[in-house]
Motif scaffolding. Structure first.
Motif, mmCIF file in Angstrom:
data_model
loop_
_atom_site.group_PDB
_atom_site.id
_atom_site.type_symbol
_atom_site.label_atom_id
_atom_site.label_comp_id
_atom_site.label_asym_id
_atom_site.label_seq_id
_atom_site.Cartn_x
_atom_site.Cartn_y
_atom_site.Cartn_z
ATOM 1 N N ASN A 283 0.813 -1.208 0.000
ATOM 2 C CA ASN A 283 0.000 0.000 0.000
ATOM 3 C C ASN A 283 0.842 1.251 0.000
ATOM 4 O O ASN A 283 0.648 2.163 -0.784
ATOM 5 C CB ASN A 283 -0.825 0.057 1.291
ATOM 6 N N ALA B 119 -10.811 -4.646 -7.065
ATOM 7 C CA ALA B 119 -10.663 -3.604 -6.040
ATOM 8 C C ALA B 119 -11.986 -2.878 -5.827
ATOM 9 O O ALA B 119 -12.364 -2.574 -4.695
ATOM 10 C CB ALA B 119 -9.566 -2.617 -6.441
ATOM 11 N N LEU B 122 -14.196 -4.888 -3.752
ATOM 12 C CA LEU B 122 -13.759 -4.979 -2.355
ATOM 13 C C LEU B 122 -13.830 -3.646 -1.633
ATOM 14 O O LEU B 122 -13.588 -3.562 -0.438
ATOM 15 C CB LEU B 122 -12.316 -5.502 -2.288
ATOM 16 N N ASN B 123 -14.137 -2.579 -2.375
ATOM 17 C CA ASN B 123 -14.049 -1.251 -1.785
ATOM 18 C C ASN B 123 -15.265 -0.928 -0.923
ATOM 19 O O ASN B 123 -15.982 0.025 -1.143
ATOM 20 C CB ASN B 123 -13.900 -0.203 -2.884
ATOM 21 N N THR B 125 -16.457 -1.441 3.365
ATOM 22 C CA THR B 125 -15.985 -1.973 4.635
ATOM 23 C C THR B 125 -17.015 -2.930 5.201
ATOM 24 O O THR B 125 -18.118 -2.568 5.527
ATOM 25 C CB THR B 125 -15.735 -0.835 5.655
ATOM 26 N N VAL B 129 -13.428 -8.439 4.289
ATOM 27 C CA VAL B 129 -12.675 -7.788 3.217
ATOM 28 C C VAL B 129 -11.201 -8.141 3.309
ATOM 29 O O VAL B 129 -10.551 -8.469 2.320
ATOM 30 C CB VAL B 129 -12.867 -6.258 3.278
ATOM 31 N N ARG B 133 -8.898 -9.781 0.432
ATOM 32 C CA ARG B 133 -7.744 -9.009 -0.017
ATOM 33 C C ARG B 133 -6.483 -9.866 0.072
ATOM 34 O O ARG B 133 -5.680 -9.927 -0.856
ATOM 35 C CB ARG B 133 -7.626 -7.777 0.877
ATOM 36 N N MET B 199 -3.933 -4.632 -7.331
ATOM 37 C CA MET B 199 -5.255 -4.496 -6.705
ATOM 38 C C MET B 199 -5.159 -3.817 -5.344
ATOM 39 O O MET B 199 -5.959 -2.933 -5.020
ATOM 40 C CB MET B 199 -5.900 -5.871 -6.535
ATOM 41 N N VAL B 200 -4.161 -4.227 -4.565
ATOM 42 C CA VAL B 200 -4.025 -3.624 -3.241
ATOM 43 C C VAL B 200 -3.719 -2.135 -3.365
ATOM 44 O O VAL B 200 -4.226 -1.307 -2.599
ATOM 45 C CB VAL B 200 -2.927 -4.363 -2.441
ATOM 46 N N LEU B 203 -6.887 -0.380 -4.221
ATOM 47 C CA LEU B 203 -7.737 -0.264 -3.035
ATOM 48 C C LEU B 203 -7.321 0.927 -2.178
ATOM 49 O O LEU B 203 -8.166 1.693 -1.710
ATOM 50 C CB LEU B 203 -7.645 -1.547 -2.206
ATOM 51 N N LEU B 206 -8.547 3.991 -3.914
ATOM 52 C CA LEU B 206 -10.002 4.177 -3.823
ATOM 53 C C LEU B 206 -10.400 4.758 -2.464
ATOM 54 O O LEU B 206 -11.331 5.548 -2.353
ATOM 55 C CB LEU B 206 -10.718 2.839 -4.047
ATOM 56 N N LYS B 207 -9.666 4.359 -1.446
ATOM 57 C CA LYS B 207 -9.984 4.842 -0.098
ATOM 58 C C LYS B 207 -9.750 6.349 0.026
ATOM 59 O O LYS B 207 -10.303 6.994 0.910
ATOM 60 C CB LYS B 207 -9.113 4.102 0.917
#
Lengths: 289, 326
Positions: A283, B119, B122-123, B125, B129, B133, B199-200, B203, B206-207
């Motif tokens: 991340n 993603a 999975l976005n 909460t 999840v 992930r 993908m991570v 994610l 996206l957050k």
């Protein structure tokens, strides 16, 4: 307006269920090859050919014993070699990259910006570009195929050449409050003292991330180990696994799968233990798997 | 590289405030300058010994006919012959270029699409999840390992698991990995399967998108697709850019799976002769290290060029949210 967004008005439950269903299907597809690999590793030769299902009809753990004793030297030796190379790489990377990161991220000295730019530049360098000249250099130093053939694999890691980890640690250190350095300096600490008493203890998270990823990458690495290791008893696991392909005898499929499963086990265990950290690691830094 | 500029530009949160420099601390600064070089010395030695000098050596070698067997002192300078041979006298070189470009052009966009799609799924909460992930990320982690390549090759054999799956639907399969028309595609599927790492990163991106933007779009009557086009894609463009650059460079360097599938030959019929595999064969099988060095340099320049093109065109579609759009 309501007509344009009907989906939003439906109760969330059914959409959530569809979403979950889709995810479960994708998980099944993603995990299938891995489960199939484990299943095949405990199938008899006859079953490998005839039964392509996930689970064996007759559990055949013998493949593991057969694989383990294959190729004269035995896989135990290959695992030891891999473990040694990986662990020493971890130590080398953690130490040398931390030193470089402290200098580049924390200290003020002439040409610091230049060196930092150079470091970023080396991030771009594909290992394939350096492999031929490095091979020639290490060979002319008598380090290729010598008594201890791992030096060409290890030396670069003790010299912080994996710029990625240097970069990661520089970024990390920027988050450590400078007031701590200043306070230590007022107490009379030299840059070495600041490193020892402030930076080193606070860098644990970055060191752990570096350690995990350099272990996994080295354990999985094939290209460099293929180039630099030439004697059978010096082979690491990835190079040894290719012996199965060379032998092309179909009878070794079971043992080949058994050893493949074992070879992925350390990485898998790391994954289980550090899952959260691994994911956060990519991340924040864009580390690849 | 992308690593500094792409997502970093939006989140430049590192250093805290102005540095407190004390005047008249000349001696301390001298000490710090020296310490800087002390701490930097392993890296500097590595830079010189393992990176810079080898690079110069490789540049020089690329103009010679060096094979590891003759001593360096007797190496013959051949000028541009290696480069000439690459571009005009070695069809398999161009073939390797084509294979590599095809691989990157097909596998990278599909992999990123898969990564973004999952993603988006999975976005939200909710419990679980994290588990999903992690599971999606697992293949990326096992990524370039020989073991996984071995499994892949066996799964796409004539009597492998994939064909037995097709048989369920009455489709007769092919010997995918030994069919020159399909071997590279098999490797592409392997690459796409490892969509977890981008993908991570998606994610995480996206957050960062403020939910108010979606609410505002919904108030304006935008449907799901419109919200995706008008909010998600532009807001995510720095992350898309970052993943695109990284995955492209990554894709060019594919080696292990191609090596395992073809037992180091690039077969069947050169269909999996990735650039790095061609380089390996030239340097370490045929022992034409001068030629391999030339190949390595063209590889480096190509990657630099492609990265530059990405950054050049990125200004037109990558939106950074820190005020100005460039």
């Amino acid at each position: 307006m309501t007509a344009l967004a009907p989906a939003r008005r439906r109760p969330g439950g059914s959409r959530q269920a569809v979403r979950l269903l889709v995810l479960v299907v994708i998980v099944a597809v993603v995990l299938y090859p891995l489960v199939w690999m484990v299943g095949t590793s405990v199938k008899s030769q006859a079953e490998i050919v005839n039964n392509i299902g996930l689970l064996p009809e007759r559990f055949t753990p013998g493949n593991y014993a057969d694989g383990w004793t294959n190729f004269d030297v035995g896989f135990g030796r290959f695992f030891l070699n891999s473990a040694m190379v990986s662990l020493l790489t971890v130590v080398g990377n953690a130490l040398s990259c931390l030193l470089a990161a402290y200098a580049l991220g924390r200290l003020r000295f002439r040409l610091r910006k230049v060196w930092f730019t150079v470091m970023i530049g080396t991030l771009l360098l594909p290992g394939h570009v350096l492999i031929v000249p490095q091979y020639i250099l290490f060979r002319s130093l008598g380090l290729v195929g010598g008594d201890w053939p791992y030096l060409p694999l290890l030396i670069p890691h003790f010299l912080a050449t994996e710029a990625f980890f240097v970069f990661l640690m520089v970024q990390f250190m920027r988050g450590i409050p400078r007031e701590l350095d200043e306070a230590a300096k007022i107490d009379g600490a030299s840059p070495y003292g600041v490193f020892r008493h402030v930076i080193l203890p606070l860098s644990r998270p970055a060191l752990v991330t570096t350690a995990i990823f350099s272990f996994i990458w080295t354990w999985n690495d094939f290209f460099r180990q293929l180039v630099f290791l030439s004697n059978l008893d010096g082979y690491t696991v990835p190079v040894a696994l290719t012996l199965f392909i060379d032998s092309t005898s179909q009878s070794a499929v079971g043992p080949m799968f058994a050893m493949s499963v074992l070879s992925l086990l350390p990485v898998f265990l790391f994954f289980l233990a550090f899952q959260r950290m691994l994911v956060e690691g990519i991340n924040t830094s864009g580390l690849k798997g | 590289m992308a690593l500094t500029t792409a997502p970093g530009r939006t989140a430049r949160t590192g250093p805290t405030g102005p540095r407190r420099t004390r005047r008249g601390a000349g001696r301390a600064r001298l000490g710090e300058g020296l310490a800087g070089y002390v701490f930097l010395s392993p890296w500097l030695i590595g830079l010189m010994g393992v990176t810079a000098i080898p690079m110069l050596l490789s540049l020089w070698l690329s103009f010679t006919d060096y094979d590891i067997l003759t001593p360096l002192s007797e190496v013959r300078w051949v000028g541009l012959a290696n480069y000439e041979r690459m571009f005009t006298g070695d069809p398999s070189y161009w073939h390797a270029v084509r294979v590599t470009l095809t691989f990157a052009l097909v596998a990278v966009p599909l992999k990123l699409a898969a990564a973004l799609g999952v993603a988006l799924l999975l976005n939200r909460t909710w419990r679980g999840v994290g588990l999903f992930r992690g599971l999606f990320y697992l293949p990326s982690l096992l990524g370039g390992s020989v073991a996984l390549a071995i499994v892949w090759v066996n799964m796409f054999n004539r009597d492998g698991a994939f064909n037995s799956f097709l048989a369920l639907f009455g489709i007769e399969g092919l010997p995918w990995v030994s069919d020159p028309d399909w071997a590279l595609e098999t490797l592409m599927v392997l690459a796409i399967w490892q969509f977890g790492a981008p993908m991570v990163i998606f994610l995480a991106g996206l957050k960062q998108i403020p939910t108010e933007l979606y609410e505002a779009a919904a108030v304006d009557g935008a449907g799901a697709w419109r919200r995706f086009r008008a909010v998600t894609l532009p807001m995510l463009s720095p992350v898309i850019f970052f993943n695109l650059v990284l995955e492209t460079i990554h894709g060019f360097q594919g080696f292990t799976a191609a090596f395992v599938l073809s037992n180091g030959t690039g077969g069947p019929v050169d269909s999996t002769l990735m650039y790095t595999l061609k380089l390996y064969i030239s340097g370490f099988t045929d022992l034409e290290m001068g030629y391999a060095s030339a190949m390595a340099w063209v590889f480096l320049l190509a990657i630099a060029l492609i990265t530059a093109v990405f950054f050049g065109t990125g200004r037109f579609w990558v939106h950074y949210s820190d005020g100005d759009d460039r």
